[in-house]
Design a protein around this motif. Sequence first.
Motif, PDB file in Angstrom:
ATOM      1  N   PHE A   1     -29.232 -72.530 -76.783  1.00  0.00           N
ATOM      2  CA  PHE A   1     -28.152 -72.867 -77.945  1.00  0.00           C
ATOM      3  C   PHE A   1     -28.353 -74.314 -78.540  1.00  0.00           C
ATOM      4  N   GLU A   2     -28.882 -75.126 -77.804  1.00  0.00           N
ATOM      5  CA  GLU A   2     -29.032 -76.377 -78.615  1.00  0.00           C
ATOM      6  C   GLU A   2     -30.190 -76.423 -79.453  1.00  0.00           C
ATOM      7  N   PHE A   3     -31.170 -75.724 -79.267  1.00  0.00           N
ATOM      8  CA  PHE A   3     -32.033 -75.411 -80.250  1.00  0.00           C
ATOM      9  C   PHE A   3     -31.444 -74.800 -81.571  1.00  0.00           C
ATOM     10  N   ILE A   4     -30.826 -73.722 -81.258  1.00  0.00           N
ATOM     11  CA  ILE A   4     -30.128 -72.933 -82.413  1.00  0.00           C
ATOM     12  C   ILE A   4     -29.322 -73.973 -83.205  1.00  0.00           C
ATOM     13  N   ARG A   5     -28.515 -74.638 -82.467  1.00  0.00           N
ATOM     14  CA  ARG A   5     -27.562 -75.479 -82.920  1.00  0.00           C
ATOM     15  C   ARG A   5     -28.481 -76.404 -84.103  1.00  0.00           C
ATOM     16  N   SER A   6     -29.475 -77.013 -83.354  1.00  0.00           N
ATOM     17  CA  SER A   6     -30.028 -78.097 -84.261  1.00  0.00           C
ATOM     18  C   SER A   6     -30.702 -77.429 -85.524  1.00  0.00           C
ATOM     19  N   ILE A   7     -30.963 -76.286 -85.759  1.00  0.00           N
ATOM     20  CA  ILE A   7     -31.433 -75.583 -86.679  1.00  0.00           C
ATOM     21  C   ILE A   7     -30.195 -75.287 -87.777  1.00  0.00           C
ATOM     22  N   LEU A   8     -29.405 -74.749 -87.418  1.00  0.00           N
ATOM     23  CA  LEU A   8     -28.312 -74.097 -88.117  1.00  0.00           C
ATOM     24  C   LEU A   8     -27.332 -75.324 -88.798  1.00  0.00           C
ATOM     25  N   GLU A   9     -27.696 -76.659 -87.937  1.00  0.00           N
ATOM     26  CA  GLU A   9     -26.726 -77.645 -88.451  1.00  0.00           C
ATOM     27  C   GLU A   9     -27.706 -78.732 -88.955  1.00  0.00           C
ATOM     28  N   SER A  10     -28.855 -78.488 -89.162  1.00  0.00           N
ATOM     29  CA  SER A  10     -29.688 -79.540 -89.908  1.00  0.00           C
ATOM     30  C   SER A  10     -29.395 -79.791 -91.287  1.00  0.00           C
ATOM     31  N   PRO A  11     -29.199 -80.957 -91.583  1.00  0.00           N
ATOM     32  CA  PRO A  11     -28.936 -81.255 -92.901  1.00  0.00           C
ATOM     33  C   PRO A  11     -30.214 -80.963 -93.803  1.00  0.00           C
ATOM     34  N   GLU A  12     -31.576 -81.229 -93.351  1.00  0.00           N
ATOM     35  CA  GLU A  12     -32.350 -80.872 -94.328  1.00  0.00           C
ATOM     36  C   GLU A  12     -32.573 -79.315 -94.507  1.00  0.00           C
ATOM     37  N   ILE A  13     -32.291 -78.597 -93.697  1.00  0.00           N
ATOM     38  CA  ILE A  13     -32.334 -77.076 -94.098  1.00  0.00           C
ATOM     39  C   ILE A  13     -31.287 -76.697 -94.824  1.00  0.00           C
ATOM     40  N   LYS A  14     -29.784 -77.087 -94.569  1.00  0.00           N
ATOM     41  CA  LYS A  14     -28.841 -76.879 -95.258  1.00  0.00           C
ATOM     42  C   LYS A  14     -29.077 -77.335 -96.904  1.00  0.00           C
ATOM     43  N   PHE A  15     -29.586 -78.415 -96.960  1.00  0.00           N
ATOM     44  CA  PHE A  15     -30.013 -79.032 -98.394  1.00  0.00           C
ATOM     45  C   PHE A  15     -31.053 -77.989 -99.182  1.00  0.00           C
ATOM     46  N   GLU A  16     -31.959 -77.904 -98.343  1.00  0.00           N
ATOM     47  CA  GLU A  16     -32.937 -76.903 -99.020  1.00  0.00           C
ATOM     48  C   GLU A  16     -32.481 -75.520 -99.248  1.00  0.00           C
TER      49      GLU A  16
END
Length: 135
Positions: A62-77
């Motif tokens: 879950f922490e891995f999933i959260r780190s991806i879904l809440e990643s500012p870099e991914i959101k920005f892209e």
Amino acid sequence: MGESPGIPFSENFLEAVKAYEPSSTEEELKKFSEALVEVLAGARRRMNLDSQTPCQFSEKKFEFIRSILESPEIKFEVEVRIEAYGSAPLAVIQVFESVARQFDSSPNFFERLKAGEILWMGRAVADYIMGVRLP
């Protein structure tokens, strides 16, 4: 939209993404933001993390999933691509696929497993945006 070797999206899913009729950029950005929250909440429910004694593996996953879904870099892209193309599902698939490729090329087996998780997250986010609701 290329696919990661060994972990392709299904043709039917890609056809649905291509057929998706986007609304305004503002609405697409809103749908993307809502989808991130819903997919994260769905992952928490499926892993039964609200129970008294959650499995340690589930917590780490879950922490891995959260780190991806809440990643500012991914959101920005994704947001940049939504503004460029107008289609949130297309933007999500492109960005999540790119991130998955980084893990898929690792010689470490466990890192390659993460690539599949990332593709699952991208698919779940895109599905939510297209109107498919998670259980």
